[in-house]
Design an enzyme around this catalytic site. Structure first.
Site, short mmCIF file in Angstrom:
data_model
loop_
_atom_site.label_atom_id
_atom_site.label_comp_id
_atom_site.label_asym_id
_atom_site.label_seq_id
_atom_site.Cartn_x
_atom_site.Cartn_y
_atom_site.Cartn_z
N GLY A 49 0.82 -1.20 0.00
CA GLY A 49 0.00 0.00 0.00
C GLY A 49 0.85 1.25 0.00
N GLU A 65 -0.39 0.61 -6.31
CA GLU A 65 0.47 0.25 -5.18
C GLU A 65 0.75 -1.26 -5.14
OE1 GLU A 65 2.28 1.83 -3.00
OE2 GLU A 65 1.71 3.86 -3.57
N GLU A 69 4.66 -2.58 -5.57
CA GLU A 69 5.35 -3.24 -4.46
C GLU A 69 5.47 -4.75 -4.61
OE1 GLU A 69 3.78 -2.02 -0.69
OE2 GLU A 69 4.38 0.06 -1.02
N PRO A 86 -6.47 8.49 14.97
CA PRO A 86 -5.25 9.26 15.20
C PRO A 86 -4.19 8.38 15.85
CG PRO A 86 -7.18 10.49 15.91
CD PRO A 86 -7.65 9.09 15.59
N GLU A 117 10.97 -7.11 0.49
CA GLU A 117 10.69 -8.54 0.36
C GLU A 117 9.19 -8.75 0.38
OE1 GLU A 117 11.81 -12.51 3.06
OE2 GLU A 117 12.53 -10.54 3.67
#
Length: 152
Positions: A49, A65, A69, A86, A117
C-alpha cells in the site's frame, strides 16, 4: 497555482490505500505481506500500500500500489473499510482505505519500490505487523471467512 476559493484553512489528513490479498494454499488461508524498506517501521511486515496521488481514484491507487510493491496486477479488489484513528501512523494523521482481493493460482510476487521482500503467511498467525495492520487483518479475515462459507 491559483488558490481554490472553496478550501478552508484546516488540517487535512493524508490518504493511503492498503491491500489485503488472500490465497488458499496447502489447505490454509494465507495473506501477502511486504517487508518495509523505509521508515516508519523499516524491516517490519505490512500490507502492500501507499499514498494516493492527487486526483487519483482510490481503485487506481490500490492497483498501482499492489503492482509497484509486488509486481501483481489484474487482481479484482474490493473496498472493505477505512481506518483513520489518530496515531495509527507516526507520520501524522493518515486515513487508509483498505481493499481486499483473492489471488487464484500460484502467481509469484516480487518485491519492488519501497518493499524489500514479499511473503505469504498463514492468515491466522502472521508475523508482527506495522501500523494498525493487525486490526485490519482481523477485520479482513472475518469478512473473508464469512464469504468463504457462503455460496460461490
Amino acid at each position: 497555482m491559483k488558490p481554490n476559493p472553496y478550501c478552508y484553512e484546516h488540517p487535512r489528513p493524508a490518504l493511503t490505500v492498503d491491500i489485503v490479498l488472500f490465497r488458499r494454499h496447502g489447505g490454509r488461508d494465507e495473506v501477502l505481506l511486504v517487508r518495509r524498506a523505509k521508515e516508519p517501521f523499516r524491516g517490519r511486515w505490512a500490507f502492500p500500500g501507499g499514498f494516493v496521488d492527487e486526483n487519483e481514484p482510490l481503485e487506481t491507487a490500490a492497483a498501482r500500489e499492489l503492482q509497484e510493491e509486488t509486481s501483481l496486477e489484474g487482481i479484482r479488489l474490493a473496498q472493505i473499510g477505512a481506518y483513520g484513528d489518530p496515531g495509527r501512523d507516526p507520520r501524522g494523521h493518515t486515513v487508509s482505505i483498505v481493499f481486499m482481493g483473492q489471488l487464484e493460482g500460484r502467481a509469484a510476487a516480487r518485491a519492488a519500490d519501497d518493499a524489500d521482500e514479499t511473503g505469504w503467511f498463514a492468515a491466522d498467525s502472521p508475523p508482527s505487523l506495522a501500523f494498525d495492520h493487525d486490526r485490519i487483518l482481523r477485520d479482513a479475515r472475518a469478512l473473508w471467512e464469512r464469504n468463504a462459507e457462503g455460496p460461490r
